[in-house]
Write a protein that holds these residues in place. Structure first.
Motif, short mmCIF file in Angstrom:
data_model
loop_
_atom_site.label_atom_id
_atom_site.label_comp_id
_atom_site.label_asym_id
_atom_site.label_seq_id
_atom_site.Cartn_x
_atom_site.Cartn_y
_atom_site.Cartn_z
N SER A 153 -4.76 -7.21 -5.45
CA SER A 153 -5.24 -5.90 -5.90
C SER A 153 -4.64 -5.67 -7.29
CB SER A 153 -4.88 -4.78 -4.92
OG SER A 153 -3.49 -4.61 -4.86
N GLU B 270 -4.87 -3.13 -9.56
CA GLU B 270 -4.33 -1.89 -10.10
C GLU B 270 -2.81 -1.98 -10.09
OE1 GLU B 270 -6.59 0.85 -7.51
OE2 GLU B 270 -7.97 -0.69 -8.20
N LYS C 262 -0.65 -6.34 -6.60
CA LYS C 262 -0.14 -6.70 -5.27
C LYS C 262 -0.89 -7.89 -4.72
CE LYS C 262 -0.34 -2.44 -3.53
NZ LYS C 262 -0.20 -1.31 -2.61
N ARG D 60 -1.70 -9.89 -1.17
CA ARG D 60 -1.61 -9.76 0.27
C ARG D 60 -2.15 -11.02 0.92
NH1 ARG D 60 -1.10 -5.44 3.12
NH2 ARG D 60 -1.72 -4.06 1.43
N LYS E 56 6.84 -0.27 2.24
CA LYS E 56 6.31 -0.15 0.88
C LYS E 56 4.80 0.00 0.93
CE LYS E 56 6.04 -2.71 -3.51
NZ LYS E 56 4.83 -1.96 -3.81
N ASP E 57 4.22 -0.85 1.74
CA ASP E 57 2.79 -0.84 1.95
C ASP E 57 2.30 0.55 2.39
OD1 ASP E 57 0.64 -2.40 1.85
OD2 ASP E 57 0.85 -3.29 3.83
N ASN F 91 3.96 3.42 2.14
CA ASN F 91 4.24 4.41 1.11
C ASN F 91 3.18 4.40 0.02
OD1 ASN F 91 6.52 5.74 2.12
ND2 ASN F 91 7.85 4.05 1.49
N ASP F 92 2.73 3.19 -0.34
CA ASP F 92 1.69 3.09 -1.35
C ASP F 92 0.40 3.77 -0.91
OD1 ASP F 92 3.44 1.75 -2.92
OD2 ASP F 92 2.56 -0.24 -2.67
N LEU F 93 0.20 3.85 0.40
CA LEU F 93 -0.99 4.52 0.92
C LEU F 93 -0.77 6.02 1.10
CD1 LEU F 93 -1.81 1.90 3.68
CD2 LEU F 93 -3.32 2.45 1.77
#
Ligand code: ZN
Lengths: 166, 310
Positions: free
Chosen positions: A140, A142, A146, A148, B201-202, B204-206
């Motif tokens: 991703s 932006e 990131k 995944r 983290k994942d 929190n990013d959401l």
């Protein structure tokens, strides 16, 4: 000139980079200083490859203070091959050289996904088994960028260089 | 609303938007009468489900089997313990390619994270992930959401996830899904079993609303759902340490004096001793109904994936 210098001629003329000693092939310029060898790893180019290679490291640069340069002779790398290196050096530029002239120049850009380059950091991931799958990451773009794991969904939180497959 | 589920795979909660989750939960509500004895349905008549289990999980397997049969479908059970080619070292990829020729939907349980995603790539039919490694178990998450919707409310929810938040596979995808609903999530665990940073983290990013604590008594009075999980002995090198830790994440009827009237206690089951038997008699205990909800939720998923008139 500071820094190491291997093969070819790199000269700074009025702030512009002129590349000599390569008639046909690809010059990857503005590589983040110190990453030239990792760039080659990502491209799958090694001492066993047929290509004639020139690597310049820690070359003084106006833009970034210091940079690395890689030249691959006799092979025009396609954007899909090269874009992977944006993972470790997002500002690199690709110059395609024919008859000693740069006929194409562009900045690398991150692909949407990347396969077979990085290992998933999750030891229990199916991509780290003998199953017939190559590790694959969805990117991703932006900021912050990131990665995944396509299979186990784990986010890559470590430095990607530590997880290069080759 | 029309949402296409036909031929899709159910691998991770990430594959579903909140609208799609709501749609599945509404379908489960519609089918719930058929999950009880009495009302019958034959919408999956002639369809075959293959349960492909590489590690035992009797409850999940039976829940899928019941869901399929309640809708008039057939079930094949394949497990890796019967001298099958799976046990003889055939790759999962090959096994899935073969089994997908025998059925309309595969339900897969496998010890490796990401196994279900890989299987989906090898399969001609829909694959439902019934737990892969410490990764995902989306129908468990869907049934948890369904239970919350039935027993509490998904709107304005405040929930505590208690116990093993490090390895507990159910809590990671539940936390993800709850984030889609804007829930306030308290993470209650011993230091050594905290939710991994990558997952936090994942979330929190959401935009997740997370708060960590190691004391269960901090949250009992303030949450509408207390979601308990099992702390496994094998996660601890030292059995004495395990006893100490597990003991402080055990809930008893006495501890519930400060709980709100409507507070409900959930658990993915099986429990060991993290919920004392005296809690069963309180109005807060909903874990047995929660377990039953797996049937209508799996019926909903199956009928959306392979039912004919979708
Ligand atoms: Zn992975």
């Amino acid at each position: 000139m500071n820094g190491s210098f291997v093969g070819g001629n790199v000269m700074n003329v009025k702030g512009e980079m002129r590349i000599k000693g390569i008639e046909n092939g690809t010059v990857i310029d503005h590589i983040k200083s110190g990453q030239a060898l990792n760039v080659l790893r990502i491209l799958g180019i090694s001492s066993k490859s047929a290509e004639v290679l020139s690597i310049a490291m820690n070359v003084p640069s106006k833009l970034t203070h210091k940079k690395d340069i890689v030249k691959v002779e006799g092979r025009e790398l396609s954007p899909s091959e090269v874009n992977k290196i944006a993972l470790i050096t997002p500002d690199a530029t690709i110059n395609i050289v024919r008859d000693s002239k740069v006929i194409e120049k562009h900045k690398v850009s991150l692909p949407n996904e990347i396969t077979g380059v990085l290992r998933c950091a999750n030891a229990n991931c199916i991509s780290n088994t003998s199953e017939p799958v190559k590790p694959r990451f969805i990117i991703s773009k932006e900021p912050p960028v990131k990665l995944r794991c396509f299979y186990c969904d784990r986010l890559m939180v470590e430095d990607v260089v530590e997880h290069l497959l080759f | 609303m029309s949402i296409g589920f036909s031929k899709r795979h159910v691998i991770s909660m990430r594959d579903f938007s909140r609208d799609e989750i709501d749609y599945i939960l509404a379908e489960a509500e519609r089918l719930e009468p058929y999950a009880h004895h009495g009302k019958t349905s034959d919408v999956l008549d002639g369809k075959i489900l293959a349960n492909l289990f590489f590690e035992p999980s009797t409850r999940t397997r039976l829940s899928f089997e019941t869901a399929m049969k309640r809708l008039g479908g057939e079930v094949l059970n394949v497990s890796s313990t019967e001298g099958s080619s799976m046990a003889k070292g055939e790759t999962l990829a090959d096994t899935v390619r073969v089994i997908s020729g025998y059925c309309d939907v595969i339900v897969l349980r496998h010890p490796k994270d990401g196994a279900a995603r890989m299987a989906a790539n090898c399969s001609d039919v829909s694959v439902i992930n019934a737990g892969d490694g410490t990764g995902h178990h989306p129908t468990q998450t869907l049934l948890d959401l369904y239970a919350i919707r039935k027993e509490a409310s998904l709107d304005g929810l405040s929930i505590a996830l208690v116990g093993d938040l490090k390895y507990g596979r159910t809590v990671h995808s539940l936390a993800y899904a709850l984030t889609l609903y804007g829930a306030k999530i308290y993470l209650v665990s011993p230091e050594e079993l905290r939710m991994p940073d990558s997952i936090k983290k994942d979330l929190n990013d959401l935009g997740a609303c997370l708060e960590e604590t190691s004391n269960i008594n901090d949250v009992i009075g303030g949450v509408s759902v207390l979601y308990m999980t099992r702390i496994q002995k094998e996660r601890f090198m030292d059995p004495v340490e395990y006893d100490k830790v597990a003991g402080s994440y055990r809930i008893t009827a006495d501890m519930l004096k400060d709980a709100g009237d409507d507070m409900v206690i959930m658990h993915p089951l099986p429990r060991v001793d993290e919920i004392a038997p005296d809690v069963d008699e309180t109005k807060h205990a909903v874990y047995f109904r929660q377990s039953f909800y797996g049937v209508p939720v799996r019926m909903a998923v199956l009928s959306l994936l392979i039912g004919s008139e979708q």
